[in-house]
Write a protein that holds these residues in place. Structure first.
Motif, short mmCIF file in Angstrom:
data_model
loop_
_atom_site.label_atom_id
_atom_site.label_comp_id
_atom_site.label_asym_id
_atom_site.label_seq_id
_atom_site.Cartn_x
_atom_site.Cartn_y
_atom_site.Cartn_z
N ARG A 1 -31.02 1.25 -46.82
CA ARG A 1 -30.94 2.68 -46.50
C ARG A 1 -30.12 3.42 -47.54
NH1 ARG A 1 -30.42 0.05 -41.44
NH2 ARG A 1 -32.00 0.70 -39.92
N ASP B 1 -29.47 7.47 -44.15
CA ASP B 1 -30.78 8.10 -43.98
C ASP B 1 -30.71 9.27 -43.00
OD1 ASP B 1 -31.99 6.46 -45.79
OD2 ASP B 1 -32.99 5.18 -44.31
N ARG C 1 -37.27 -1.87 -49.92
CA ARG C 1 -36.95 -2.29 -48.56
C ARG C 1 -36.93 -3.80 -48.50
NH1 ARG C 1 -35.33 1.90 -45.02
NH2 ARG C 1 -36.32 3.81 -45.73
N SER D 1 -27.34 -2.04 -47.23
CA SER D 1 -28.00 -2.78 -46.15
C SER D 1 -26.95 -3.65 -45.49
CB SER D 1 -29.16 -3.64 -46.69
OG SER D 1 -28.69 -4.55 -47.66
#
Length: 422
Positions: free
Chosen positions: A214, A228, A270, A307
């Protein structure tokens, strides 16, 4: 470039351990494939020998007068080819044969001179640092800026009885030591290498993401406020499947969780299985229910990526094998003679060092939280390195933080090899 002699030993009396190491070094120096006139020694000792550090350095210097320069530090553990010594009296030594105009030893007493003053251009650097040094991250970044490549490798001393470093220069390479005997504490020390010293280095991670990656969209110093666009604390609790209504369960889950950070501008991927080598792992040090924030052990800025992650032995093992394979792939020539191919493809667990592998020596700095205890058995981490990289001369230590590029890492391993050329 021939292979670097190396030796390691453990014994309650440091003189006995040093004698065993010297015997190994001299035996290798008599072999045709090993360097016979090394001038740079890398010395790592466990903190059991901290009180005898100066005597150990003086003894090795007297027994190996041809070695004019020394660098190293102390750790809770030291490593060697296929072996690691944790919480026991031990030392590990490697002797490097490098052109005298291609390296310089530096320390806080005798810092690295500018290129204009010395005529020496630093390409890369092996760095040892005291973890208690103020503004350490800034000093590491500044040191990286003084090299042509911006690439450092090394780690923070991890001695429980004090963070000692070794730095001795001969032949006029390091004026300024004065009466100092070469054992220091505080600041940075190490060896800078010129462009003629070929190195290949990789970072291996010891954690695995437990969330998607993120963007940090709001932060205040070391406090993550929004990820985010959502409150950071809400995202954390959601990812860990816990609630503050059950505080004991939530606290246990948070304590087992770390944060992986990447700089702003890094390509956003991701990741659900692996951390990239650009990710620095940091601890969660607190929660702020009022601001819905998460405090971590680093200063963050909006735009950075993060993360949540956890230590994972299986992921660490796979990533270590990956970086070793990458190094071997980079070093092995595309076209090989039959004899070379057989040497490279031989059974690594039983094969001796071979110049066909094009590795003169290796330095491996691993987190003190890794090693055999993390990988499941004594010597397990170094056995993985040997199996994947080959039976090559290796020296290193277990650090309180690892240095790679211009960053300070945690829970990682930094593997660097000196290439032996074609």
């Amino acid at each position: 470039m021939k292979m670097f002699p190396s030796g390691h030993a453990t014994h309650p009396q440091w003189r006995m351990a040093a004698g065993l190491v010297l015997a190994q070094l001299r035996a290798q120096m008599a072999l045709p494939d090993y360097a016979q006139s090394p001038t740079l020694g890398l010395l790592y000792i466990t903190d059991h020998y901290s009180a005898d550090a100066q005597e150990i350095l003086d003894h090795l210097g007297a027994e190996l007068p041809e070695v004019t320069d020394w660098s190293g530090t102390v750790g809770v553990g030291v490593s060697a080819n296929n072996a690691e010594y944790f919480d026991e009296p031990a030392l590990s030594v490697m002797l490097c044969e490098l052109p005298s105009d291609q390296y310089r030893v530096f320390s806080g007493v005798a810092p690295l001179a500018s290129t204009e003053m010395s005529g020496f251009s630093a390409h890369t650097a092996l760095v040892h640092a005291d973890p208690h040094t103020p503004e350490l991250a800034e000093l590491i970044a500044e040191m990286a800026e003084r090299t042509d490549t911006g690439y450092l490798f090394g780690g923070l001393s991890s001695g429980r009885a004090g963070s000692l470093q070794f730095a001795v220069g001969g032949n006029g390479n390091i004026p300024g030591h004065g009466a100092h005997g070469g054992v220091f504490s505080g600041g940075l020390s190490g060896v800078v290498f010129g462009e003629g010293v070929r190195l290949v280095s990789r970072v291996t991670q010891g954690c695995q993401p437990v969330s998607e990656e993120r963007e940090i969209t709001e932060a205040d110093g070391n406090l993550l406020l929004k990820l985010d666009g959502r409150p950071a604390l809400d995202v954390l609790l959601e990812d860990l499947h816990v609630s503050l209504d059950e505080p004991e369960q939530a606290i246990a889950a948070v304590r087992a969780t770390l944060v992986g950070l990447a700089e702003a501008g890094t390509d956003r991927v991701r990741r659900t299985r692996d951390l990239g080598s650009d990710v620095r792992v940091r601890h969660i040090i607190g929660l702020d229910p009022t601001r819905r924030g998460v405090a971590i052990a680093d200063v963050v800025e909006p735009g950075m990526l993060m993360s949540f992650c956890r230590r994972n032995a299986q992921a660490a093992r796979a990533d270590l094998m990956r970086v070793c394979a990458e190094i071997r792939e980079e070093l092995e020539p595309e076209e090989q003679t039959l004899a070379t191919a057989r040497a490279v493809a031989g059974d690594e667990t039983g094969a001796g060092p071979h110049p066909a592998r094009r590795v003169a020596g290796a330095v491996y700095v691993s987190c003190s939280g890794r090693g055999g205890p993390h990988f499941g058995a004594p010597n397990a981490e170094l056995q993985i390195v040997r199996h994947a990289l080959g039976d090559v001369p290796l020296v290193g230590f277990f650090a309180a933080g690892e240095i790679a590029r211009h960053h300070l890492y945690g829970y990682t391993g930094v593997l660097t090899v000196f290439t032996a050329g074609d």
